[in-house]
Write a protein that holds these residues in place. Structure first.
Motif, PDB file in Angstrom:
ATOM      1  N   GLY A 141      -3.251  12.887   8.938  1.00  0.00           N
ATOM      2  CA  GLY A 141      -1.986  13.493   9.323  1.00  0.00           C
ATOM      3  C   GLY A 141      -1.451  14.511   8.325  1.00  0.00           C
ATOM      4  N   LYS A 142      -2.218  14.784   7.266  1.00  0.00           N
ATOM      5  CA  LYS A 142      -1.827  15.740   6.229  1.00  0.00           C
ATOM      6  C   LYS A 142      -0.461  15.374   5.618  1.00  0.00           C
ATOM      7  N   VAL A 143      -0.275  14.087   5.360  1.00  0.00           N
ATOM      8  CA  VAL A 143       0.960  13.581   4.796  1.00  0.00           C
ATOM      9  C   VAL A 143       0.855  13.435   3.280  1.00  0.00           C
ATOM     10  N   LEU A 144      -0.335  13.125   2.789  1.00  0.00           N
ATOM     11  CA  LEU A 144      -0.516  12.922   1.346  1.00  0.00           C
ATOM     12  C   LEU A 144      -0.574  14.264   0.620  1.00  0.00           C
ATOM     13  N   LYS A 145       0.134  14.322  -0.504  1.00  0.00           N
ATOM     14  CA  LYS A 145       0.056  15.501  -1.361  1.00  0.00           C
ATOM     15  C   LYS A 145      -1.227  15.421  -2.158  1.00  0.00           C
ATOM     16  N   LYS A 146      -1.735  16.552  -2.579  1.00  0.00           N
ATOM     17  CA  LYS A 146      -2.919  16.575  -3.429  1.00  0.00           C
ATOM     18  C   LYS A 146      -2.537  16.101  -4.824  1.00  0.00           C
ATOM     19  N   LYS A 147      -3.449  15.398  -5.480  1.00  0.00           N
ATOM     20  CA  LYS A 147      -3.175  14.884  -6.841  1.00  0.00           C
ATOM     21  C   LYS A 147      -3.196  16.011  -7.851  1.00  0.00           C
ATOM     22  N   LYS A 185      -5.168  -0.643   2.349  1.00  0.00           N
ATOM     23  CA  LYS A 185      -4.769   0.528   1.561  1.00  0.00           C
ATOM     24  C   LYS A 185      -5.702   1.705   1.820  1.00  0.00           C
ATOM     25  N   LYS A 186      -7.007   1.445   1.864  1.00  0.00           N
ATOM     26  CA  LYS A 186      -7.984   2.504   2.113  1.00  0.00           C
ATOM     27  C   LYS A 186      -7.780   3.110   3.500  1.00  0.00           C
ATOM     28  N   SER A 187      -7.542   2.260   4.486  1.00  0.00           N
ATOM     29  CA  SER A 187      -7.345   2.731   5.856  1.00  0.00           C
ATOM     30  C   SER A 187      -6.044   3.534   5.992  1.00  0.00           C
ATOM     31  N   LEU A 188      -4.980   3.060   5.350  1.00  0.00           N
ATOM     32  CA  LEU A 188      -3.710   3.805   5.384  1.00  0.00           C
ATOM     33  C   LEU A 188      -3.847   5.150   4.681  1.00  0.00           C
ATOM     34  N   THR A 189      -4.554   5.173   3.560  1.00  0.00           N
ATOM     35  CA  THR A 189      -4.800   6.435   2.867  1.00  0.00           C
ATOM     36  C   THR A 189      -5.533   7.398   3.783  1.00  0.00           C
ATOM     37  N   HIS A 190      -6.525   6.891   4.497  1.00  0.00           N
ATOM     38  CA  HIS A 190      -7.293   7.726   5.429  1.00  0.00           C
ATOM     39  C   HIS A 190      -6.402   8.281   6.532  1.00  0.00           C
ATOM     40  N   VAL A 191      -5.600   7.432   7.157  1.00  0.00           N
ATOM     41  CA  VAL A 191      -4.769   7.894   8.271  1.00  0.00           C
ATOM     42  C   VAL A 191      -3.695   8.871   7.784  1.00  0.00           C
ATOM     43  N   PHE A 192      -3.172   8.680   6.569  1.00  0.00           N
ATOM     44  CA  PHE A 192      -2.211   9.637   6.016  1.00  0.00           C
ATOM     45  C   PHE A 192      -2.885  10.978   5.723  1.00  0.00           C
ATOM     46  N   LYS A 193      -4.145  10.950   5.275  1.00  0.00           N
ATOM     47  CA  LYS A 193      -4.881  12.202   5.050  1.00  0.00           C
ATOM     48  C   LYS A 193      -5.139  12.916   6.365  1.00  0.00           C
ATOM     49  N   ALA A 219       0.838  -1.204   0.000  1.00  0.00           N
ATOM     50  CA  ALA A 219       0.000   0.000   0.000  1.00  0.00           C
ATOM     51  C   ALA A 219       0.873   1.254   0.000  1.00  0.00           C
ATOM     52  N   VAL A 220       1.925   1.258   0.801  1.00  0.00           N
ATOM     53  CA  VAL A 220       2.838   2.409   0.840  1.00  0.00           C
ATOM     54  C   VAL A 220       3.555   2.553  -0.496  1.00  0.00           C
ATOM     55  N   PHE A 221       3.927   1.435  -1.106  1.00  0.00           N
ATOM     56  CA  PHE A 221       4.568   1.468  -2.423  1.00  0.00           C
ATOM     57  C   PHE A 221       3.642   2.120  -3.450  1.00  0.00           C
ATOM     58  N   GLU A 222       2.356   1.752  -3.428  1.00  0.00           N
ATOM     59  CA  GLU A 222       1.399   2.315  -4.378  1.00  0.00           C
ATOM     60  C   GLU A 222       1.089   3.784  -4.089  1.00  0.00           C
ATOM     61  N   LEU A 223       1.166   4.188  -2.825  1.00  0.00           N
ATOM     62  CA  LEU A 223       0.915   5.586  -2.452  1.00  0.00           C
ATOM     63  C   LEU A 223       2.195   6.426  -2.480  1.00  0.00           C
ATOM     64  N   GLY A 224       3.309   5.810  -2.817  1.00  0.00           N
ATOM     65  CA  GLY A 224       4.626   6.439  -2.703  1.00  0.00           C
ATOM     66  C   GLY A 224       4.754   7.817  -3.321  1.00  0.00           C
ATOM     67  N   ASP A 225       4.141   8.030  -4.494  1.00  0.00           N
ATOM     68  CA  ASP A 225       4.259   9.321  -5.175  1.00  0.00           C
ATOM     69  C   ASP A 225       3.528  10.428  -4.426  1.00  0.00           C
ATOM     70  N   LEU A 226       2.537  10.061  -3.620  1.00  0.00           N
ATOM     71  CA  LEU A 226       1.723  11.057  -2.929  1.00  0.00           C
ATOM     72  C   LEU A 226       2.221  11.375  -1.524  1.00  0.00           C
ATOM     73  N   ILE A 227       3.091  10.523  -0.972  1.00  0.00           N
ATOM     74  CA  ILE A 227       3.567  10.712   0.402  1.00  0.00           C
ATOM     75  C   ILE A 227       4.670  11.765   0.426  1.00  0.00           C
ATOM     76  N   THR A 228       4.576  12.670   1.393  1.00  0.00           N
ATOM     77  CA  THR A 228       5.551  13.747   1.527  1.00  0.00           C
ATOM     78  C   THR A 228       6.936  13.181   1.851  1.00  0.00           C
ATOM     79  N   PRO A 229       7.960  13.511   1.046  1.00  0.00           N
ATOM     80  CA  PRO A 229       9.310  13.012   1.325  1.00  0.00           C
ATOM     81  C   PRO A 229       9.967  13.786   2.467  1.00  0.00           C
ATOM     82  N   GLY A 230      11.085  13.250   2.944  1.00  0.00           N
ATOM     83  CA  GLY A 230      11.840  13.925   3.989  1.00  0.00           C
ATOM     84  C   GLY A 230      11.398  13.570   5.394  1.00  0.00           C
ATOM     85  N   ASN A 231      10.586  12.537   5.546  1.00  0.00           N
ATOM     86  CA  ASN A 231      10.101  12.122   6.858  1.00  0.00           C
ATOM     87  C   ASN A 231      10.361  10.644   7.089  1.00  0.00           C
TER      88      ASN A 231
END
Length: 114
Positions: free
Chosen positions: A108-114, A98-106, A67-79
């Motif tokens: 925490g404001k970790v995912l970048k906007k598409k 994957k859905k739950s991880l996406t939710h928890v990353f959102k 799930a992290v591999f698939e979300l990799g482009d959206l996750i903020t680097p440097g952390n």
């Protein structure tokens, strides 16, 4: 997941727990620690024995890594991110993880906007 993208040492886990920010939902707790000199993100996983036997725990870890591999482009680097799985993850399939991880990353404001 390559070695340089993983948090492995106990000292690094403890640093994330003590100095990092945490955000959570029912299935996961994620600790985020900003690293100034790092231009990629690293992932550390923790799945307790309370969740199930070794087969179950390893399956959960594989699901999280994918799930992290698939979300990799959206996750903020440097952390550094330490992901702790909670009990309900034992009954989840990959798409729910994957859905739950996406939710928890959102959360925490970790995912970048598409």
């Amino acid at each position: 997941m390559k070695k340089e993208f993983r948090v492995k040492k106990n000292k690094e886990f403890q640093e994330a727990f003590q100095k990092g920010q945490s955000f959570a939902n029912r299935q996961f707790v994620v600790y985020s620690l900003t690293k100034e000199d790092q231009d990629y993100f690293r992932i550390g996983l923790s799945v307790s024995k309370k969740i199930g036997n070794a087969v179950t725990r390893n399956q959960i870890k594989r699901y999280i890594r994918q799930a992290v591999f698939e979300l990799g482009d959206l996750i903020t680097p440097g952390n550094d991110y330490v992901i702790i799985a909670r009990k309900p993850t034992a009954e989840m399939d990959f798409f729910e993880v994957k859905k739950s991880l996406t939710h928890v990353f959102k959360v925490g404001k970790v995912l970048k906007k598409k």
